[in-house]
Design an enzyme around this catalytic site. Sequence first.
Site, PDB file in Angstrom:
ATOM      1  N   ARG A  91       0.844  -1.192   0.000  1.00 54.60           N
ATOM      2  CA  ARG A  91       0.000   0.000   0.000  1.00 54.60           C
ATOM      3  C   ARG A  91       0.884   1.248   0.000  1.00 54.60           C
ATOM      4  NH1 ARG A  91      -1.821   0.772   4.350  1.00 54.60           N
ATOM      5  NH2 ARG A  91      -1.224  -1.062   5.531  1.00 54.60           N
ATOM      6  N   TYR A 239      -1.405  -3.452  -6.797  1.00 53.18           N
ATOM      7  CA  TYR A 239      -1.250  -4.150  -5.521  1.00 53.18           C
ATOM      8  C   TYR A 239      -2.569  -4.151  -4.718  1.00 53.18           C
ATOM      9  CZ  TYR A 239      -0.242  -5.384  -0.831  1.00 53.18           C
ATOM     10  OH  TYR A 239      -0.332  -6.001   0.388  1.00 53.18           O
ATOM     11  N   GLY A 241      -4.027  -3.850  -1.632  1.00 49.41           N
ATOM     12  CA  GLY A 241      -4.593  -2.793  -0.793  1.00 49.41           C
ATOM     13  C   GLY A 241      -4.908  -1.523  -1.563  1.00 49.41           C
ATOM     14  N   LYS A 248      -9.762  -1.980   1.726  1.00 47.67           N
ATOM     15  CA  LYS A 248      -9.396  -0.825   2.565  1.00 47.67           C
ATOM     16  C   LYS A 248     -10.158   0.444   2.167  1.00 47.67           C
ATOM     17  CE  LYS A 248      -6.295  -3.426   4.451  1.00 47.67           C
ATOM     18  NZ  LYS A 248      -6.511  -3.970   5.791  1.00 47.67           N
ATOM     19  N   HIS A 268     -10.532  -1.924  11.549  1.00 43.05           N
ATOM     20  CA  HIS A 268      -9.470  -2.808  11.053  1.00 43.05           C
ATOM     21  C   HIS A 268      -9.278  -3.939  12.071  1.00 43.05           C
ATOM     22  CE1 HIS A 268      -5.029  -3.111   9.481  1.00 43.05           C
ATOM     23  NE2 HIS A 268      -5.833  -3.906   8.817  1.00 43.05           N
ATOM     24  N   SER A 290      -1.342  -3.559  10.154  1.00 40.98           N
ATOM     25  CA  SER A 290      -1.050  -4.533   9.105  1.00 40.98           C
ATOM     26  C   SER A 290       0.216  -5.323   9.428  1.00 40.98           C
ATOM     27  CB  SER A 290      -0.856  -3.808   7.777  1.00 40.98           C
ATOM     28  OG  SER A 290      -2.019  -3.094   7.476  1.00 40.98           O
ATOM     29  N   CYS A 292       0.721  -7.500  11.790  1.00 42.88           N
ATOM     30  CA  CYS A 292       0.994  -7.628  13.226  1.00 42.88           C
ATOM     31  C   CYS A 292       0.200  -8.763  13.866  1.00 42.88           C
ATOM     32  CB  CYS A 292       0.720  -6.316  13.933  1.00 42.88           C
ATOM     33  SG  CYS A 292       1.870  -5.020  13.470  1.00 42.88           S
ATOM     34  N   LYS A 294      -3.174 -10.332  12.869  1.00 44.98           N
ATOM     35  CA  LYS A 294      -4.629 -10.545  12.847  1.00 44.98           C
ATOM     36  C   LYS A 294      -5.005 -11.898  12.238  1.00 44.98           C
ATOM     37  CE  LYS A 294      -5.543  -6.812  10.557  1.00 44.98           C
ATOM     38  NZ  LYS A 294      -4.132  -6.400  10.485  1.00 44.98           N
ATOM     39  N   ASP A 315      -9.659  -9.376   8.981  1.00 43.37           N
ATOM     40  CA  ASP A 315      -9.091  -8.046   8.693  1.00 43.37           C
ATOM     41  C   ASP A 315     -10.033  -6.871   8.971  1.00 43.37           C
ATOM     42  OD1 ASP A 315      -6.754  -6.635   7.731  1.00 43.37           O
ATOM     43  OD2 ASP A 315      -7.879  -6.163   5.913  1.00 43.37           O
ATOM     44  N   ARG A 409       1.665 -12.330  -0.496  1.00 44.33           N
ATOM     45  CA  ARG A 409       0.319 -12.607   0.040  1.00 44.33           C
ATOM     46  C   ARG A 409      -0.317 -13.845  -0.581  1.00 44.33           C
ATOM     47  NH1 ARG A 409      -1.851  -8.814   4.054  1.00 44.33           N
ATOM     48  NH2 ARG A 409      -0.158  -7.307   4.249  1.00 44.33           N
ATOM     49  N   ARG A 440       3.351  -4.362  17.424  1.00 40.02           N
ATOM     50  CA  ARG A 440       4.700  -4.896  17.642  1.00 40.02           C
ATOM     51  C   ARG A 440       5.454  -3.939  18.544  1.00 40.02           C
ATOM     52  NH1 ARG A 440       6.748  -8.640  13.679  1.00 40.02           N
ATOM     53  NH2 ARG A 440       4.992  -9.289  12.380  1.00 40.02           N
TER      54      ARG A 440
HETATM   55  P1  GDP Z   1      -1.989  -9.349   9.808  1.00 36.99           P
HETATM   56  O1  GDP Z   1      -1.422  -8.673   8.626  1.00 36.99           O
HETATM   57  O2  GDP Z   1      -2.308  -8.415  10.928  1.00 36.99           O
HETATM   58  O3  GDP Z   1      -3.132 -10.238   9.461  1.00 36.99           O
HETATM   59  O4  GDP Z   1      -0.818 -10.274  10.400  1.00 36.99           O
HETATM   60  P2  GDP Z   1      -0.506 -11.837  10.155  1.00 36.99           P
HETATM   61  O5  GDP Z   1      -1.338 -12.691  11.045  1.00 36.99           O
HETATM   62  O6  GDP Z   1      -0.523 -12.140   8.707  1.00 36.99           O
HETATM   63  O7  GDP Z   1       0.973 -11.901  10.692  1.00 36.99           O
HETATM   64  C1  GDP Z   1       1.992 -11.093  10.145  1.00 36.99           C
HETATM   65  C2  GDP Z   1       3.343 -11.679  10.495  1.00 36.99           C
HETATM   66  O8  GDP Z   1       3.475 -11.746  11.927  1.00 36.99           O
HETATM   67  C3  GDP Z   1       3.532 -13.095   9.972  1.00 36.99           C
HETATM   68  O9  GDP Z   1       4.833 -13.231   9.492  1.00 36.99           O
HETATM   69  C4  GDP Z   1       3.305 -13.960  11.193  1.00 36.99           C
HETATM   70  O10 GDP Z   1       4.018 -15.170  11.122  1.00 36.99           O
HETATM   71  C5  GDP Z   1       3.783 -13.069  12.344  1.00 36.99           C
HETATM   72  N1  GDP Z   1       3.046 -13.354  13.609  1.00 36.99           N
HETATM   73  C6  GDP Z   1       1.698 -13.465  13.748  1.00 36.99           C
HETATM   74  N2  GDP Z   1       1.363 -13.785  15.028  1.00 36.99           N
HETATM   75  C7  GDP Z   1       2.527 -13.874  15.718  1.00 36.99           C
HETATM   76  C8  GDP Z   1       2.844 -14.185  17.089  1.00 36.99           C
HETATM   77  O11 GDP Z   1       1.988 -14.447  17.934  1.00 36.99           O
HETATM   78  N3  GDP Z   1       4.174 -14.148  17.432  1.00 36.99           N
HETATM   79  C9  GDP Z   1       5.150 -13.874  16.510  1.00 36.99           C
HETATM   80  N4  GDP Z   1       6.414 -13.874  16.931  1.00 36.99           N
HETATM   81  N5  GDP Z   1       4.889 -13.593  15.207  1.00 36.99           N
HETATM   82  C10 GDP Z   1       3.588 -13.587  14.813  1.00 36.99           C
HETATM   83  P1  PGA Z   2      -3.245  -6.999   6.748  1.00 32.92           P
HETATM   84  O1  PGA Z   2      -4.065  -6.437   5.483  1.00 32.92           O
HETATM   85  O2  PGA Z   2      -3.808  -6.163   7.863  1.00 32.92           O
HETATM   86  O3  PGA Z   2      -3.610  -8.441   6.758  1.00 32.92           O
HETATM   87  O4  PGA Z   2      -1.773  -6.764   6.599  1.00 32.92           O
HETATM   88  C1  PGA Z   2      -3.572  -5.788   4.410  1.00 32.92           C
HETATM   89  C2  PGA Z   2      -3.120  -4.386   4.734  1.00 32.92           C
HETATM   90  O5  PGA Z   2      -3.503  -3.845   5.787  1.00 32.92           O
HETATM   91  O6  PGA Z   2      -2.409  -3.848   3.895  1.00 32.92           O
HETATM   92 MN    MN Z   3      -5.340  -5.059   7.008  1.00 34.47          MN
HETATM   93 MN    MN Z   4      -4.055 -10.386   7.589  1.00 35.51          MN
END
Ligand code: GDP
Ligand code: PGA
Ligand code: MN
Ligand code: MN
Length: 625
Positions: A91, A239, A241, A248, A268, A290, A292, A294, A315, A409, A440
């Site tokens: 994004r 891309y 997003g 989004k 979100h 994003s 982190c 979810k 999401d 992705r 984080r």
């Molecule tokens: P989203 O974008 O918020 O949906 O995040 P994701 O669930 O796709 O996670 C993003 C990155 O963080 C990935 O590389 C995961 O492996 C990592 N991750 C997710 N949950 C955890 C956790 O509980 N601990 C650690 N150390 N890494 C995590």
């Molecule tokens: P994410 O969604 O929260 O799974 O990373 C895409 C984004 O926010 O760009």
């Molecule tokens: Mn997102």
């Molecule tokens: Mn996600």
Amino acid sequence: ELDISQVTTIDDIDVPVVKGDFNALPLKVRQFVAKTVNKCTPRGIWICDGSPLEVQEIREKMESRGQFHRLNQQKWPNCYVCRTDPLDVARVEGKTYVVTDNRYESVPHVKEGVKGILGNWMSPEQMKQEMTGRLPGCMKGRTLYVIPFSMGPVGSPLSKIGIELTDSNYVVLSMFVMTRVSPKIWNILGDKDFVRCVHTLGAPRPVENIISHWPCNPERIIIAQYPEDRMIISFGSGYGGNSLLGKKCFALRIASSIARDEGWLAEHMLIMSVTNPAGEEKFIAAAFPSACGKTNMAMLESSLPGWKVKCVGDDIAWMRFDKHGRLRAINPEAGFFGVAPGTNRKTNPIAMETLKSNTIFTNVAMTEDGDVFWEGLEKYVDMSKKFIDWKGRDWKIGQEGKAAHPNSRFCSPASQCPIIHNRWEDPEGVPIDAIIFGGRRPEGVPLVYESFSWEHGVMVGAALKSETTAAAEFKGKQIMHDPMAMRPFMGYNFGDYLQHWLNINKPDRHMPKIFHVNWFRLDEQGNFMWPGFGDNIRVIDWICRRCNGEEIAQLSPIGLLPTPGSINTDGLDKLDMEGLFDLPKDYWVEDIRETRQFLDDQVGEDLPTTIQKELQQQQERISAM
Ligand code: GDP
Ligand code: PGA
Ligand code: MN
Ligand code: MN
């Protein structure tokens, strides 16, 4: 020039319809298409029906042109890999605008001399100029696809309809996964209004130097949301997003603004249910920035026996109070657009199961024999094979640089998730018991804490920070404010948004408790202190027990912390629990000072007095530590 209000049939525009019956579309749709065709001059119009046959047709076209790389179809049925131009991988927050007459409708009163980071505003006049410099002829030589889609189950009273016009076939196939595309939408729509979405790669034919068969126009990217007109125009990027406009742009930016007017929330957030060994089910919504965690949390596989997790969404949550005062949430999406790196059978077996078929992978690596690969799969793929990295080059383990892009992705239908909740499409939504914020935070921030009240919880959300990730254009890791995990997705003034959150708290409503979590605290060697993933259930267990009123919390200056021993650590290797809950005074003194400064600079006079008061009290408690 063509007078759009006079357009009634296809004979009024001189571009052929390649597929579909233009004249059968609702009049407002015909005029919207005509206006776009007139300006962007595509070579044909394709009205999508989202059928399996259509998917196959478009897929074959993309494969023959080298845009889609077929995986081993025995192992990965209907799965393809797509590679983007390396300049179009995330994004682009800096080029994403909310367009309103009044600047302060979109963004807060930022202090003089400070650059606002809570949204970008542009006036309609200036945006018109920007678009006039880009749109004319921008689809030349390309097909314009008309995608009718529903955010939320088709026909549900909580759902909203959009029409996306795009010149990207990748966007078409991804929208079929992420939203509900169906010809039924034309009937439901009738002469009602819809969210108007225009997307273009900004690369009229002929184009020179297309990289990875991915036409785009990175230098000229601009993404404009018009909340008042319920309209989105996205130029230059393919891309996700930036281009899957239901996600989004619509479900967060446009919808948050509609939600403010109508008294609900567009957030979100993931939505999940957890059932404890006693069979008691609770629903949780959690907002993390994003990349982190979810998607991982929404599909968590419990490391504690007897617990069951079900996924509603990963999401985005649309939430409103029902007549009994319960906060009800729906997932407006129909698919997952998940981060690939880090996903494997150990960290997220449920995601691995979900993405086994009918998945579009973007910017992952491949093996010579049609397997996918990304960082985190080293133990699951034969590493002696030949690899092709996300840029299409030969790659070997140990070689410098990553095989998959960090923001690569998978795009998979939610219905394929083995733990999808049987009520995930319930038009009423599911009742939310707890709201969680997190990010984080390598230092200082405990594994979990509970807010003192709704108001304090809103302040905790407003103070959310996280290390930057590969999901947007920021370089390197820096701790950045991301209030409510909504910084990139705000559709209106952030001060008004906080006030809206405060206003929904009414005496006759059951307000969810608000928590903050941090899976990412590091020890002195730079290792994660908490095992994360399936073990996060242990924190959720504590949260659920708090929702039941168990006395397992103790006061701290920043919120309620678990009493010693109240987090179930059975079966875990020795953990530094004290360290995970340590509150270094110096850290928090600086944190609250910096947070107050940030909100003062960025939200200024728009910051609700209730939040100011909460911040001040937090600072006083920390000073007295
Ligand atoms: P989203 O974008 O918020 O949906 O995040 P994701 O669930 O796709 O996670 C993003 C990155 O963080 C990935 O590389 C995961 O492996 C990592 N991750 C997710 N949950 C955890 C956790 O509980 N601990 C650690 N150390 N890494 C995590
Ligand atoms: P994410 O969604 O929260 O799974 O990373 C895409 C984004 O926010 O760009
Ligand atoms: Mn997102
Ligand atoms: Mn996600």
